[in-house]
Design a protein around this motif. Structure first.
Motif, mmCIF file in Angstrom:
data_model
loop_
_atom_site.group_PDB
_atom_site.id
_atom_site.type_symbol
_atom_site.label_atom_id
_atom_site.label_comp_id
_atom_site.label_asym_id
_atom_site.label_seq_id
_atom_site.Cartn_x
_atom_site.Cartn_y
_atom_site.Cartn_z
ATOM 1 N N ASP A 17 0.859 -1.213 -0.009
ATOM 2 C CA ASP A 17 -0.136 0.135 -0.085
ATOM 3 C C ASP A 17 0.867 1.142 0.136
ATOM 4 O O ASP A 17 1.409 1.639 0.846
ATOM 5 C CB ASP A 17 -0.999 0.081 1.160
ATOM 6 N N TYR A 28 -3.424 13.551 -6.068
ATOM 7 C CA TYR A 28 -4.353 12.391 -6.267
ATOM 8 C C TYR A 28 -5.961 12.623 -6.176
ATOM 9 O O TYR A 28 -6.495 12.135 -6.973
ATOM 10 C CB TYR A 28 -3.682 11.327 -5.419
ATOM 11 N N VAL A 29 -6.319 13.209 -5.239
ATOM 12 C CA VAL A 29 -7.889 13.282 -4.684
ATOM 13 C C VAL A 29 -8.251 14.583 -5.396
ATOM 14 O O VAL A 29 -9.402 14.767 -5.495
ATOM 15 C CB VAL A 29 -7.871 13.211 -3.217
ATOM 16 N N LEU A 61 -2.639 4.899 0.105
ATOM 17 C CA LEU A 61 -3.445 4.904 -0.879
ATOM 18 C C LEU A 61 -4.807 4.530 -0.752
ATOM 19 O O LEU A 61 -6.054 5.112 -1.191
ATOM 20 C CB LEU A 61 -2.844 4.310 -2.285
ATOM 21 N N SER A 62 -4.822 3.442 0.033
ATOM 22 C CA SER A 62 -6.134 2.801 0.542
ATOM 23 C C SER A 62 -7.046 3.650 1.302
ATOM 24 O O SER A 62 -8.315 3.984 0.910
ATOM 25 C CB SER A 62 -5.948 1.448 0.986
ATOM 26 N N ASN A 65 -8.389 6.514 -1.018
ATOM 27 C CA ASN A 65 -9.550 5.848 -1.941
ATOM 28 C C ASN A 65 -10.621 5.819 -1.250
ATOM 29 O O ASN A 65 -11.883 6.147 -1.569
ATOM 30 C CB ASN A 65 -9.215 4.649 -2.494
ATOM 31 N N VAL A 68 -12.379 9.612 -0.462
ATOM 32 C CA VAL A 68 -12.788 9.927 -1.709
ATOM 33 C C VAL A 68 -14.131 9.325 -1.888
ATOM 34 O O VAL A 68 -15.154 9.874 -2.253
ATOM 35 C CB VAL A 68 -11.756 9.701 -2.875
ATOM 36 N N LYS A 69 -14.047 8.033 -1.828
ATOM 37 C CA LYS A 69 -15.346 7.260 -2.089
ATOM 38 C C LYS A 69 -16.627 7.820 -1.062
ATOM 39 O O LYS A 69 -17.640 7.761 -1.493
ATOM 40 C CB LYS A 69 -15.279 5.666 -1.518
#
Length: 82
Positions: A17, A28-29, A61-62, A65, A68-69
């Motif tokens: 990760d 990234y976001v 990174l997880s 993600n 953001v989700k």
């Protein structure tokens, strides 16, 4: 039998990760770094720090993600009945 500490029980390399610094994570976001700092303060997102409070901030990174989700709001369809 000794097992290699760099492999998991199935004999494969563990999933990696990646860690991103604040600037990389913001890019990234698609948010400003101050938005990520605010999310850390309000405990909306997890971060990894060094030994002191003022160490460089890193994000998994997880975790990015998942954050953001959670930020995505479902789109409601507007229906014109007229």
């Amino acid at each position: 039998m000794r097992r290699n500490p760099k492999t998991n029980l199935a004999g494969r390399a563990p999933a990696f990760d990646p860690l991103l610094d604040l600037k990389e994570a913001a890019e990234y976001v698609g948010r400003h770094p101050s938005t990520l700092r605010r999310a850390i303060r309000t405990r909306e997102i997890a971060c990894v720090r060094g030994n002191s409070r003022y160490s460089h901030i890193r994000f998994r990174l997880s975790d990015l993600n998942a954050w953001v989700k959670g930020q995505v709001q479902p789109v409601r369809r507007l229906i014109d009945h007229g």
